[in-house]
Scaffold this motif. Structure first.
Motif, short mmCIF file in Angstrom:
data_model
loop_
_atom_site.label_atom_id
_atom_site.label_comp_id
_atom_site.label_asym_id
_atom_site.label_seq_id
_atom_site.Cartn_x
_atom_site.Cartn_y
_atom_site.Cartn_z
N LEU A 42 0.86 -1.18 0.00
CA LEU A 42 0.00 0.00 0.00
C LEU A 42 0.89 1.22 0.00
N TYR A 43 0.79 2.01 -1.07
CA TYR A 43 1.43 3.32 -1.09
C TYR A 43 0.41 4.34 -0.58
N LEU A 44 0.74 5.02 0.48
CA LEU A 44 -0.17 6.00 1.07
C LEU A 44 0.37 7.41 0.83
N LEU A 45 -0.35 8.17 0.01
CA LEU A 45 0.07 9.54 -0.30
C LEU A 45 -0.31 10.46 0.85
N ILE A 46 0.69 11.12 1.42
CA ILE A 46 0.50 11.96 2.60
C ILE A 46 1.15 13.32 2.35
N ARG A 47 0.41 14.36 2.65
CA ARG A 47 0.98 15.71 2.47
C ARG A 47 2.05 15.93 3.52
N ALA A 48 3.28 16.07 3.07
CA ALA A 48 4.42 16.26 3.97
C ALA A 48 5.60 16.78 3.16
N ARG A 49 6.56 17.38 3.86
CA ARG A 49 7.68 18.00 3.14
C ARG A 49 8.67 16.97 2.61
N ASP A 50 8.75 15.79 3.26
CA ASP A 50 9.67 14.75 2.80
C ASP A 50 9.20 13.40 3.34
N ALA A 51 9.94 12.34 2.98
CA ALA A 51 9.55 10.99 3.36
C ALA A 51 9.53 10.80 4.88
N LYS A 52 10.49 11.41 5.56
CA LYS A 52 10.54 11.27 7.02
C LYS A 52 9.30 11.88 7.67
N ALA A 53 8.93 13.07 7.22
CA ALA A 53 7.74 13.73 7.77
C ALA A 53 6.47 12.94 7.42
N ALA A 54 6.44 12.37 6.21
CA ALA A 54 5.28 11.57 5.81
C ALA A 54 5.15 10.34 6.70
N ASN A 55 6.27 9.71 7.01
CA ASN A 55 6.23 8.52 7.87
C ASN A 55 5.81 8.87 9.30
N THR A 56 6.23 10.05 9.75
CA THR A 56 5.81 10.50 11.08
C THR A 56 4.30 10.67 11.13
N ARG A 57 3.73 11.28 10.09
CA ARG A 57 2.28 11.43 10.03
C ARG A 57 1.58 10.08 9.94
N LEU A 58 2.18 9.15 9.21
CA LEU A 58 1.62 7.80 9.10
C LEU A 58 1.50 7.16 10.48
N GLN A 59 2.58 7.24 11.26
CA GLN A 59 2.58 6.63 12.59
C GLN A 59 1.62 7.34 13.53
N ASP A 60 1.62 8.68 13.50
CA ASP A 60 0.83 9.45 14.47
C ASP A 60 -0.65 9.52 14.10
N GLU A 61 -0.94 9.72 12.82
CA GLU A 61 -2.31 10.04 12.40
C GLU A 61 -3.06 8.87 11.77
N VAL A 62 -2.34 7.77 11.53
CA VAL A 62 -3.00 6.59 10.94
C VAL A 62 -2.82 5.39 11.86
N LEU A 63 -1.65 4.81 11.86
CA LEU A 63 -1.43 3.55 12.58
C LEU A 63 -1.54 3.70 14.09
N GLY A 64 -1.33 4.90 14.61
CA GLY A 64 -1.40 5.11 16.05
C GLY A 64 -2.80 5.30 16.58
#
Length: 485
Positions: A42-64
């Motif tokens: 699953l590729y999840l498109l997330i508004r973020a400045r870079d891959a690291k910030a996108a992954n942070t949002r993934l952990q905090d706002e989705v999987l968490g």
């Protein structure tokens, strides 16, 4: 077509989902992994400045989120490793060409694109709404057509692209430039240029950001109403549908038009909701004892669909239309086969809060009263304006007389009146809504799936199966109290 094998169908599929931190997308991601952990990626498109910030949002706002607790219990210690292996957060933005994705190898692997990205604010800045709701779909179609293995694009729109039409609303796509009031001349490219030029002109006037934002919001409402739509949101979503239809070529496309998406009915557990959704803002204010006067047609039908049912319709339509080079529209709602009226909804809310009154931060119980429902919006507006004027006069008097202990209460009352006025302005078209959403295509899909082995315990999206009293009293309202109050 064999609908017994939906889980097997998802195995080894690579899917791009936009709007991944949104309410619907999160439920979709959770559902996919719960029924098929062997999805390829699953590729999840997330508004973020870079891959690291996108992954942070993934952990905090989705999987968490609590939403994933059932899946975590099912997978145990394998949860983190599976998510790390199967999910890739992609920094991007549907408003940009190529969705703002810098890794040009991603599209080589994608089988299915599901566009859930949207700004759902009725009164959004026109430039922002155009970028996400109108040109976002255009960019997504262009991206999908560059994927060599693409099998399907699913575009999530809204049933309310119909505006304030009355009667039976059919499941038909929009023609390019079609308007609701018959006014000719709708040119989507012009709308984009006009919004950009308007923004540029405002910036040259050295206005504050707040003033620019307000004027761009007003511009969106002005353009929407010019062509017959009640607000910026549904206008820009309708134009997005037009671009999808015009540009798709032979790309298989499903346009899904949900009605008002509310909390989950069953999965992954009953009553998960996030954010103050359309009807919930009114319920919150009513439950807190701040609103006892409503403007609505008691017999108007509110078209609702639980979020997990809508997600099920996404997955079933995915299976049904993969590799079929046509475009089909599905309206996913309840008004045609299992309607609930404003009066019925209000009675259920009253019964719940009368038996389960809210206790405020001071520990005081807030008792609700049966609301007074006015069938005339004009009368409601006159009453609100009169109250507002009276409170303003009292505030001025109290200030001059030095009665400071009353000022806080009066300011709070003034604030509540402003909120009520705003809610009426935004929701007026829907409080007196006179349309029913036909779901012929959706019913055919359901019947076909049933006849070919669909497990409705897992993929139910039949609105006739909803018991509205049970849903509101035992699921939805308790969820609002838990998550939103």
């Amino acid at each position: 077509m064999d609908f017994e094998s939906i889980s097997e169908f998802l195995e080894n599929k690579t899917i791009l989902i936009t709007g991944a931190t949104g309410f619907i997308a999160k439920i979709l991601v959770e559902k996919i992994f719960r029924i098929q952990p062997n999805v390829e990626k699953l590729y999840l498109l997330i508004r973020a400045r870079d891959a690291k910030a996108a992954n942070t949002r993934l952990q905090d706002e989705v999987l968490g989120k609590e939403l994933f607790n059932v899946l975590k219990e099912k997978l145990g210690s394998d949860f983190d490793s599976l998510m790390s292996e199967k999910i890739r957060a992609i920094a991007g933005d549907t408003s940009y060409d190529n969705l703002g994705i810098t890794d040009h190898h991603i599209n080589q692997h994608i089988d299915i694109v599901i566009n859930v990205a949207a700004t759902t604010k009725f009164w959004e800045r026109y430039d922002v709404a155009l970028g996400v709701n109108t040109y976002g779909p255009k960019n997504i179609v262009n991206f999908a057509k560059k994927c060599p293995n693409i099998q399907l694009l699913i575009h999530v729109s809204t049933a309310y692209v119909c505006g304030e039409k009355e009667g039976l609303i059919s499941e038909k796509p929009y023609e390019m430039g079609e308007t609701l009031n018959g006014v000719s001349g709708l040119d989507i490219d012009f709308e984009k240029k006009f919004a950009q030029q308007s923004l540029s002109n405002l910036k040259t006037q050295q206005l504050s950001e707040k003033e620019i934002r307000q004027r761009m919001k007003d511009l969106g409402m002005e353009r929407a109403r010019k062509y017959g739509w009640p607000n910026t949101y549904v206008f820009t979503k309708a134009m997005g549908e037009m671009l999808v239809g015009q540009l798709r070529g032979n790309l298989p496309v499903v346009i899904l038009r949900p009605t008002i998406v509310c909390s989950t009915l069953n999965e992954p557990f009953p009553g998960w909701v996030e954010g103050c959704r359309t009807i919930d803002s009114v319920a919150v204010i009513y439950g807190k004892g701040s609103l006892n006067l409503f403007a609505a047609d008691k017999n108007s039908v509110f078209d609702l669909i639980p979020a997990d049912m809508f997600v099920n319709s996404i997955i079933v339509s995915m299976k049904a239309h993969v590799n079929k080079p046509n475009l089909i529209v599905y309206q996913i709602g309840s008004s045609f086969r299992n309607p609930i009226t404003f009066k019925e909804m209000h009675d259920l809310h009253y019964d719940y809060f009368a038996q389960n009154p809210w206790r405020n931060r001071d520990g005081n119980i807030l008792k609700v009263k049966k609301g007074v429902v006015l069938s005339s919006i004009r009368m409601f507006e006159i009453i609100l304006i009169s109250w507002h004027y009276l409170v303003k006069m009292i505030i001025i008097f109290v200030s001059r007389m030095g009665f400071s202990k009353f000022q806080r209460s009066l300011y709070n009352l003034d604030k509540k009146l402003k909120i009520a006025t705003k809610l009426v302005e935004l929701y007026k078209p829907y409080l007196f809504f006179k349309a029913i959403f036909e779901d012929t295509n959706t019913e055919k899909l359901l019947i076909n799936a049933r006849e070919n082995g669909l497990d409705e315990n897992v993929f139910n999206f039949d609105p006739t199966s909803i018991d509205w009293k049970d849903f509101f009293v035992n699921v939805h309202i308790p969820a609002i109290v838990k998550y939103l109050f």
